[in-house]
Design a protein around this motif. Structure first.
Motif, PDB file in Angstrom:
ATOM      1  N   CYS A   1     -12.893  -0.261  17.532  1.00 56.67           N
ATOM      2  CA  CYS A   1     -13.219   1.037  16.935  1.00 56.67           C
ATOM      3  C   CYS A   1     -14.554   0.963  16.208  1.00 56.67           C
ATOM      4  N   SER A   2     -15.248   2.077  16.191  1.00 57.59           N
ATOM      5  CA  SER A   2     -16.530   2.150  15.501  1.00 57.59           C
ATOM      6  C   SER A   2     -16.316   2.138  13.990  1.00 57.59           C
ATOM      7  N   GLU A   3     -17.429   2.055  13.283  1.00 61.87           N
ATOM      8  CA  GLU A   3     -17.346   2.039  11.822  1.00 61.87           C
ATOM      9  C   GLU A   3     -16.719   3.329  11.310  1.00 61.87           C
ATOM     10  N   ASN A   4     -15.861   3.168  10.343  1.00 61.49           N
ATOM     11  CA  ASN A   4     -15.144   4.274   9.705  1.00 61.49           C
ATOM     12  C   ASN A   4     -14.172   4.971  10.654  1.00 61.49           C
ATOM     13  N   GLU A   5     -13.743   4.258  11.713  1.00 55.19           N
ATOM     14  CA  GLU A   5     -12.698   4.743  12.602  1.00 55.19           C
ATOM     15  C   GLU A   5     -11.606   3.696  12.675  1.00 55.19           C
ATOM     16  N   MET A   6     -10.402   4.129  12.952  1.00 60.15           N
ATOM     17  CA  MET A   6      -9.287   3.193  12.991  1.00 60.15           C
ATOM     18  C   MET A   6      -8.314   3.581  14.095  1.00 60.15           C
ATOM     19  N   ALA A   7      -7.533   2.593  14.523  1.00 62.94           N
ATOM     20  CA  ALA A   7      -6.455   2.784  15.488  1.00 62.94           C
ATOM     21  C   ALA A   7      -5.281   1.946  15.008  1.00 62.94           C
ATOM     22  N   ASN A   8      -4.220   2.616  14.589  1.00 63.91           N
ATOM     23  CA  ASN A   8      -3.076   1.905  14.031  1.00 63.91           C
ATOM     24  C   ASN A   8      -1.926   1.754  15.014  1.00 63.91           C
ATOM     25  N   GLY A   9      -2.170   2.037  16.294  1.00 64.37           N
ATOM     26  CA  GLY A   9      -1.150   1.884  17.323  1.00 64.37           C
ATOM     27  C   GLY A   9      -1.688   1.069  18.486  1.00 64.37           C
ATOM     28  N   THR A  10      -0.853   0.895  19.491  1.00 70.82           N
ATOM     29  CA  THR A  10      -1.261   0.161  20.686  1.00 70.82           C
ATOM     30  C   THR A  10      -1.654   1.147  21.777  1.00 70.82           C
ATOM     31  N   ASP A  11      -2.621   0.728  22.574  1.00 67.59           N
ATOM     32  CA  ASP A  11      -3.088   1.509  23.725  1.00 67.59           C
ATOM     33  C   ASP A  11      -3.502   2.925  23.325  1.00 67.59           C
ATOM     34  N   MET A  12      -4.260   3.039  22.254  1.00 66.78           N
ATOM     35  CA  MET A  12      -4.737   4.355  21.833  1.00 66.78           C
ATOM     36  C   MET A  12      -5.953   4.748  22.661  1.00 66.78           C
ATOM     37  N   GLU A  13      -5.938   6.024  23.081  1.00 68.10           N
ATOM     38  CA  GLU A  13      -7.042   6.523  23.904  1.00 68.10           C
ATOM     39  C   GLU A  13      -8.328   6.641  23.090  1.00 68.10           C
ATOM     40  N   GLN A  14      -8.209   7.112  21.861  1.00 64.52           N
ATOM     41  CA  GLN A  14      -9.369   7.300  21.000  1.00 64.52           C
ATOM     42  C   GLN A  14      -9.052   6.783  19.603  1.00 64.52           C
ATOM     43  N   CYS A  15     -10.074   6.286  18.946  1.00 63.82           N
ATOM     44  CA  CYS A  15      -9.918   5.895  17.552  1.00 63.82           C
ATOM     45  C   CYS A  15      -9.967   7.152  16.678  1.00 63.82           C
ATOM     46  N   VAL A  16      -9.302   7.079  15.568  1.00 61.47           N
ATOM     47  CA  VAL A  16      -9.222   8.217  14.653  1.00 61.47           C
ATOM     48  C   VAL A  16     -10.230   8.016  13.530  1.00 61.47           C
ATOM     49  N   LYS A  17     -11.039   9.025  13.293  1.00 63.99           N
ATOM     50  CA  LYS A  17     -12.044   8.943  12.226  1.00 63.99           C
ATOM     51  C   LYS A  17     -11.357   9.118  10.878  1.00 63.99           C
ATOM     52  N   CYS A  18     -11.671   8.238   9.958  1.00 59.95           N
ATOM     53  CA  CYS A  18     -11.105   8.331   8.618  1.00 59.95           C
ATOM     54  C   CYS A  18     -11.708   9.521   7.878  1.00 59.95           C
ATOM     55  N   PRO A  19     -10.956  10.174   7.007  1.00 57.25           N
ATOM     56  CA  PRO A  19     -11.526  11.256   6.185  1.00 57.25           C
ATOM     57  C   PRO A  19     -12.661  10.740   5.310  1.00 57.25           C
ATOM     58  N   ASP A  20     -13.448  11.661   4.797  1.00 60.75           N
ATOM     59  CA  ASP A  20     -14.619  11.271   4.008  1.00 60.75           C
ATOM     60  C   ASP A  20     -14.248  10.479   2.764  1.00 60.75           C
ATOM     61  N   HIS A  21     -13.086  10.753   2.205  1.00 57.63           N
ATOM     62  CA  HIS A  21     -12.705  10.052   0.991  1.00 57.63           C
ATOM     63  C   HIS A  21     -12.001   8.732   1.286  1.00 57.63           C
ATOM     64  N   GLN A  22     -11.954   8.342   2.577  1.00 56.54           N
ATOM     65  CA  GLN A  22     -11.344   7.076   2.962  1.00 56.54           C
ATOM     66  C   GLN A  22     -12.288   6.322   3.882  1.00 56.54           C
ATOM     67  N   TYR A  23     -11.976   5.047   4.091  1.00 55.27           N
ATOM     68  CA  TYR A  23     -12.786   4.216   4.972  1.00 55.27           C
ATOM     69  C   TYR A  23     -11.867   3.264   5.739  1.00 55.27           C
ATOM     70  N   ALA A  24     -12.343   2.811   6.888  1.00 55.97           N
ATOM     71  CA  ALA A  24     -11.560   1.892   7.713  1.00 55.97           C
ATOM     72  C   ALA A  24     -11.755   0.463   7.222  1.00 55.97           C
TER      73      ALA A  24
END
Length: 819
Positions: free
Chosen positions: A498-521
């Motif tokens: 995943c790119s910076e400030n994006e996360m994937a908390n599951g397996t085989d995810m199609e896209q990483c989820v961008k963290c909200p502005d008040h959070q970070y990966a």
């Protein structure tokens, strides 16, 4: 078994035998062998007929009986035996066929091919044919088989059940093997559609003829395709003959089989490929009460005419040979019973085919009962006693029959009203000495679409207990997303972080989820953490250092101002316009103090005051420098012979430079605040894990206009001072003004590229540092030399001239009188 109404049955009691290595064995023994396990079909048949004959609510004046006809493996023998059995010539095995046709219905199965072959003959004579094998699309063609009725339920949810199993084990990379028949053509689109909806990919897809083994070229291509496949799971939809071929060429794979399979018919072949793991979808049915007790009570003495039972008993219970042709059952094992036989020999649990036979007999009985009731309404039955009903008369009643069997299950023969089949998932266990055991390991309901499975019951291979994998690519763990491989199926992919400030908390995810502005990966990119607020605070070293510098510089500037006020009567203070020096020092104090607005948690007020205070304070300072420079130049110009600009100096024109320049800057700031004022903003990129709170300038154009205006004033001051740097005078400060403007321009020219490359708090710190550096440059270059003379070298702070330069003395005297 004799009865008023007879039912004929064709059961597969013999199977083809693998050629024996013993050349001395009889020819018949080499080709065929008796299948003890299929004797359960006869037991279910007998049990149903006896149960019906004991039921006082069915067939009050009639009894049911049956005959078993020989099941041949050649089409000609098969048809001829059917004709002989149905129409008079004795071709049964220790069962009696009457000289005339007394049969009301015929049971065939489980092979759809055998049922179709017999159906052509039976339809000629309008015999109701009840097929107890798996549901077959070809047999459902009522134009070709109008007299045939299928007892089993439709496999409407077979595709959904198979895909549910794949999803349970996370198998998304499979091979498809089907026969080129109506059943394969129907199930294949349904299966592929269901797999596509659930993102299960097909490694290869083969539609094969049943006789592919006789096509050498196609067979070799088929073997190469199968062996090349990286899939470990094969979905096979066909019949038993098809399975025999597949087991000879496929090794170490998991077979998912439809309900057509009967591994008891291919058990020997199955052992040749014992590394295969079959999972079979078999139709679920309830237990039939009393069947187990019935089987326990069966013995040759009770059914003396049953040659199959005699054979089974003789072989299984060590019966001794007798000199006579008759077998004395007392010579067998004492207390022998069929329930003592191993399950691979004879299963006490009712199989699917046996259950369908049970329902078929009851369907005939209920149809016959309905027909007799109908005839009773039309005419009396007294003259019809003992007469066998015509088979053709049975069709309207069999077609529309619907009843509940003794097990509580609904039975419907009309295909349009048939219920969906529920499935038991069966696994085959391998034991030594060629023993096979069918074990129920799960269930699928088509009504709730729920799959229940006991994984610990599944025997994968003899050497392993772990669940096999069948995927094109290994699953992407948390912190990674799937990146499709070009030109390959969707199940084949690479794992990209995943790119910076994006996360994937599951397996085989199609896209990483961008963290909200008040959070970070986090560094693992598998969760978002709350950011801590950050700004250029007074408590941190950088903020503290800059604040101390600002306070120190403003204090130093105030001290210089105090020195000048204290020594205001000295020539060096009075020279070059004393009032402008005071204005310049006061503005420098404000320049130093305005940097404190940049330090601390930003708010709306400080964001607005930061830039406006900075712009106005420095405008006053630079315009004061410009006024001082112009004053020096005018002082020398107007005292020279022939000059007529004395009125400019006398009128105090340089003093208007400061208010005019300041008013222009204030106008620019007013436009800035009116159109796009600065506001509080956040920076989530500069520092990992921090939410930097800072002031957004609102309009960069306005900011650079303010800064550009300051630069133009500084450039003008530098130019005028540079031109006046060689004017002779004891206290001429033109050189110091030139150098101060050079320092000022250098600081802000350096500031621009550094400001653009910096981010977050560093950007704010750079602006504060530039303010302090330019303030210090002005203070140091202009006033430090004068303070040096005032405090360290007071002897030089006197009015004296240069020899033979009397006009210079007049200039100095003039400046002193101006002050």
């Amino acid at each position: 078994m004799e009865g008023d109404v007879m039912i004929a049955a064709y059961f597969p009691l013999y199977s083809l035998r693998i050629p024996s290595r013993n050349n001395d064995a009889p020819e018949q023994e080499k080709k065929m062998r008796f299948f003890f396990k299929n004797y359960q079909l006869i037991l279910a048949f007998t049990f149903a007929i006896e149960e019906i004959n004991k039921n006082p609510h069915l067939l009050h004046n009639l009894t049911l009986g049956f005959d078993l006809c020989n099941f041949q493996f050649r089409i000609w023998n098969e048809l001829s035996s059917a004709i002989f059995c149905l129409f008079g010539k004795n071709n049964t095995l220790n069962y009696t066929c009457m000289g005339h046709s007394k049969y009301t219905a015929v049971l065939t199965g489980p092979s759809p091919i055998r049922s179709a072959q017999l159906g052509t003959l039976l339809n000629l004579y309008r015999f109701p044919q009840l097929s107890f094998g798996p549901f077959d699309q070809d047999l459902g063609d009522h134009d070709e088989f109008p007299a045939l009725y299928q007892m089993t339920r439709k496999d409407t949810s077979m595709a959904t059940a198979i895909v549910s199993l794949l999803l349970h084990f996370r198998w998304n990379w499979v091979g498809l093997l089907t026969l080129k028949d109506e059943n394969g053509l129907q199930i294949l689109p349904e299966l592929k559609e269901e797999m596509a909806k659930n993102r299960v990919c097909v490694d290869f897809e083969l539609e094969l003829p049943n006789n592919i083994i006789f096509h050498k070229t196609k067979f070799k291509a088929f073997i190469a395709k199968v062996n090349k496949s990286s899939a470990n799971v094969f979905i096979i939809y066909g019949d038993n003959d098809y399975l025999l071929v597949l087991q000879l060429v496929i090794r170490g794979k998991i077979f998912i089989l439809n309900s057509k399979w009967d591994l008891t018919m291919s058990g020997y072949f199955f052992l040749l490929g014992s590394s295969q793991v079959p999972l079979i979808f078999s139709h679920h049915h309830p237990d039939v009460s009393g069947f187990t007790d019935f089987v326990k009570a069966v013995n040759p003495s009770k059914y003396p005419g049953d040659s199959f039972l005699a054979h089974l008993w003789f072989v299984s219970f060590n019966c001794s040979d007798s000199e006579s042709d008759c077998v004395t059952w007392e010579n067998c094992l004492h207390g022998a019973s069929l329930d003592l036989l191993p399950r691979h020999v004879l299963d006490m649990t009712l199989s699917v085919d046996s259950y369908n036979i049970y329902n078929a007999v009851y369907a005939v009985a209920h149809a016959l009962h309905e027909m007799l009731l109908h005839q009773t309404e039309v005419q009396t039955m007294g003259n019809r006693k003992g007469k066998v009903p015509s088979p053709a008369q049975m069709h309207p009643f069999i077609k529309n029959i619907q009843f509940q069997n003794p097990a509580g299950d609904q039975v419907v023969l009309d295909e349009k009203r048939k219920l969906e089949a529920e499935y038991d998932i069966v696994n085959i266990w391998n034991f030594p000495q060629g023993l096979l055991q069918e074990v129920k390991v799960g269930k699928f309901s088509p009504y709730t679409h729920q799959l229940s499975l006991s994984e610990e019951m599944i025997q994968w291979t003899i050497a392993s207990t772990e669940t096999p994998h069948s995927v094109c690519s290994v699953s992407c763990g948390s912190g990674f997303r799937k990146a499709p491989q070009e030109g390959k199926a969707a199940c084949c992919f690479d794992c990209a972080p995943c790119s910076e400030n994006e996360m994937a908390n599951g397996t085989d995810m199609e896209q990483c989820v961008k963290c909200p502005d008040h959070q970070y990966a986090n560094t693992q990119r598998n969760q978002c953490l709350p950011r801590s607020a950050s700004f250029l605070a007074y408590g941190e070293p950088l903020g503290m250092a800059l604040a101390c510098m600002a306070l120190g510089l403003s204090t130093l500037t105030a001290a210089v101002l105090g020195v000048f006020v204290k020594h205001h009567n000295t020539p060096i203070v009075k020279a070059n316009n004393q009032a402008l020096s005071y204005i310049l020092l006061i503005s420098l104090i404000f320049c130093s103090l305005c940097s404190l607005l940049f330090i601390g948690r930003p708010n709306t007020v400080t964001c607005i005051l930061q830039q406006t205070t900075f712009g106005v304070a420095f405008t006053v300072a630079i315009s004061a420098v410009l006024a001082k420079t112009v004053t020096v130049v005018l002082a020398f110009k107007v005292t020279s012979p022939g000059r007529r600009m004395r009125w400019l100096l006398v009128s105090g024109a340089p003093n208007f430079i400061i208010p005019i320049c300041t008013l222009i800057q204030m106008t620019l700031c007013g436009i800035w605040l009116g159109t796009s004022p600065p506001f509080i903003d956040t920076d989530t990129y500069s520092e990992h894990g921090h939410l930097i709170i800072l002031c957004n300038k609102g309009s960069l154009t306005a900011f650079y206009c303010v800064l550009g205006y300051l630069g133009s004033l500084a450039l003008a001051s530098f130019t005028v001072a540079f031109l006046a740097r060689k004017l002779p005078d004891t206290f001429n400060e033109a050189k110091f003004l030139t150098f101060s403007m050079l320092v000022f321009c250098s600081v802000w020219l350096t500031f621009l590229p550094v400001y653009h490359s910096a981010k977050g708090k560093v950007m704010v710190a750079m602006e504060v540092f530039s303010i302090l550096a330019s303030s210090a440059g002005l203070l140091g270059c202009i006033f430090v030399p004068k303070c040096y003379i005032i405090l360290i070298k007071p002897d030089r702070n006197v009015l004296h001239g240069v020899r033979d330069k009397t006009h210079i003395h007049r200039n100095t005297d003039f400046l002193e009188r101006r002050h």
